[in-house]
Scaffold this active site. Structure first.
Site, PDB file in Angstrom:
ATOM      1  N   HIS A   1       6.965  -6.386  15.812  1.00  0.00           N
ATOM      2  CA  HIS A   1       6.614  -6.164  17.221  1.00  0.00           C
ATOM      3  C   HIS A   1       5.873  -7.373  17.813  1.00  0.00           C
ATOM      4  CE1 HIS A   1       5.804  -2.724  20.301  1.00  0.00           C
ATOM      5  NE2 HIS A   1       5.955  -3.902  20.916  1.00  0.00           N
ATOM      6  N   ILE A   2       6.583  -8.514  17.795  1.00  0.00           N
ATOM      7  CA  ILE A   2       5.943  -9.767  18.234  1.00  0.00           C
ATOM      8  C   ILE A   2       6.648 -10.405  19.435  1.00  0.00           C
ATOM      9  CG2 ILE A   2       4.928 -10.334  15.986  1.00  0.00           C
ATOM     10  CD1 ILE A   2       7.342 -12.276  15.567  1.00  0.00           C
TER      11      ILE A   2
ATOM     12  N   ARG B   1      13.595  -6.091  34.281  1.00  0.00           N
ATOM     13  CA  ARG B   1      13.260  -7.519  34.355  1.00  0.00           C
ATOM     14  C   ARG B   1      13.615  -8.268  33.082  1.00  0.00           C
ATOM     15  NH1 ARG B   1       8.235  -5.333  37.521  1.00  0.00           N
ATOM     16  NH2 ARG B   1       8.404  -3.863  35.831  1.00  0.00           N
TER      17      ARG B   1
ATOM     18  N   ARG C   1      11.560  -0.308  22.073  1.00  0.00           N
ATOM     19  CA  ARG C   1      10.555   0.574  21.491  1.00  0.00           C
ATOM     20  C   ARG C   1      11.174   1.275  20.301  1.00  0.00           C
ATOM     21  NH1 ARG C   1       6.935  -1.500  23.325  1.00  0.00           N
ATOM     22  NH2 ARG C   1       5.239  -0.752  24.605  1.00  0.00           N
TER      23      ARG C   1
ATOM     24  N   GLU D   1       6.186   2.929  13.847  1.00  0.00           N
ATOM     25  CA  GLU D   1       5.571   1.669  13.426  1.00  0.00           C
ATOM     26  C   GLU D   1       4.043   1.773  13.418  1.00  0.00           C
ATOM     27  OE1 GLU D   1       7.363  -0.720  16.670  1.00  0.00           O
ATOM     28  OE2 GLU D   1       5.307  -1.160  17.319  1.00  0.00           O
TER      29      GLU D   1
ATOM     30  N   ARG E   1      20.251   3.065  33.949  1.00  0.00           N
ATOM     31  CA  ARG E   1      20.202   4.334  34.681  1.00  0.00           C
ATOM     32  C   ARG E   1      20.832   4.180  36.058  1.00  0.00           C
ATOM     33  NH1 ARG E   1      14.208   6.271  34.836  1.00  0.00           N
ATOM     34  NH2 ARG E   1      14.188   4.067  35.228  1.00  0.00           N
TER      35      ARG E   1
END
Ligand code: DGY
Length: 330
Positions: A289-290, A159, A242, A271, A181
């Site tokens: 990571h925002i 998405r 990630r 992290e 994939r």
């Protein structure tokens, strides 16, 4: 005073509305001071709890589940769920839920922000200015890479990948290629003007590479030294997915040696610790990571986790189950 309500653990500080909604159904232990509990403390606090409201970092594995026999559900307020050992949760009869969809557009906006900031050297030039080094205009000062009319390679076309592709194709006239994939159906490819290619072709032909693939053992170090070496020396790499998808040490080396031009990272291996070499190279934009961090989106993510907890623990249903086979067992 004792209560007969089922007991829930909320692992981190969160909106008061979350606590209020949960408290209408459950006895809630929360963490308003946002103390970072270690695993032993998490385990201690999970005793007697049937549900956990989690933020995507609390590792649910065989060892922990074996010591929490009353646990029925762990609801992440994040779309990522690499903190869950899903087979172990299924074996233990514990439902896992995540928070998809509600963060898609916000995260895609941020992906584009990171791409533009990286390609056009926004933070690097700001640091230069703040350091008082700007004394005159010059024709090649902080010359960056074009975004409009470029080729964007997206690895991971779920998405969020599709939302980024739409922004790129329709907003910036970008050619979008993707690797996933499984290939998307023709209508979805057409809706985001994206062309499927192999990973190697993507790395070799993209001006910008954007990573939006979920983390798993299979996607660990999707980008390492070998992949960086395939990329154009003018290319940028954006990791929105990630930590662990990129080998951060290899990336720092590639940035220092100008094997690629620049990177924009929102996520890191290990992290909140960041690889020390990334902190000393200038051609990388680093954010903590925002990508989903707007009040409305974070509220929607938290609300979805609450919806899952209430639905499962009061009606045996769930909105976004990850291991629905647990539901089927009743
Ligand atoms: C998610 O939802 O997985 C994000 O990484 C957290 O912001």
């Amino acid at each position: 005073m004792s209560t007969s309500k089922p007991r829930i653990l909320v692992t981190r500080a969160i909106f008061q509305s979350v606590i209020d909604r949960l408290s209408a159904h459950f006895e809630v232990e929360s963490n308003p001071d946002d103390v970072l509990w270690d695993r032993a403390e998490l385990l201690r606090r999970m005793q007697g709890k049937v549900g956990v409201f989690a933020t995507g970092t609390e590792r649910m594995d065989t060892e922990l589940l074996a010591q929490c026999p009353e646990l029925k559900i762990c609801a992440n307020m994040t779309v990522g769920y690499n903190n869950f050992d899903l087979p172990a949760m299924t074996a233990a009869g514990v439902l896992g839920t995540n928070a998809p969809d509600v963060l898609t557009e916000t995260t895609a906006d941020f992906g584009f922000a990171l791409l533009l900031a990286t390609a056009r050297r926004v933070t690097e030039s700001e640091h230069f200015l703040r350091a008082g080094l700007w004394t005159r205009w010059s024709y090649d000062m902080f010359s960056g890479a074009e975004v409009h009319g470029s080729t964007l390679g997206i690895i991971g076309m779920g998405r969020i990948g599709q939302a980024i592709a739409r922004r790129a194709a329709f907003g910036f006239g970008v050619q979008v290629i993707y690797h996933n994939r499984s290939r998307l159906d023709a209508a979805t490819e057409e809706a985001c003007k994206a062309r499927y290619v192999g990973k190697q072709e993507l790395l070799q032909s993209a001006d910008h590479v954007m990573l939006v693939v979920p983390y798993s053992a299979a996607s660990h170090h999707t980008i390492g030294a070998a992949e960086l070496a395939l990329m154009k020396p003018t290319a940028t790499l954006i990791n929105l997915a990630r930590g662990g998808i990129v080998d951060d040490g290899a990336l720092a080396h590639a940035l220092r040696e100008r094997i690629i031009a620049a990177a924009g990272l929102d996520v890191y291996e290990g992290e909140p610790t960041v690889h020390p070499d990334l902190l000393t190279v200038p051609n990388v934009v680093l954010t903590p990571h925002i990508a989903s961090a707007t009040p409305g989106t974070r509220q929607a993510m938290a609300d979805l986790a609450v919806d899952n907890l209430i639905a499962y623990l009061t009606q045996g249903k769930a909105v976004t189950p990850l291991n629905p086979e647990v539901l089927a067992r009743g």
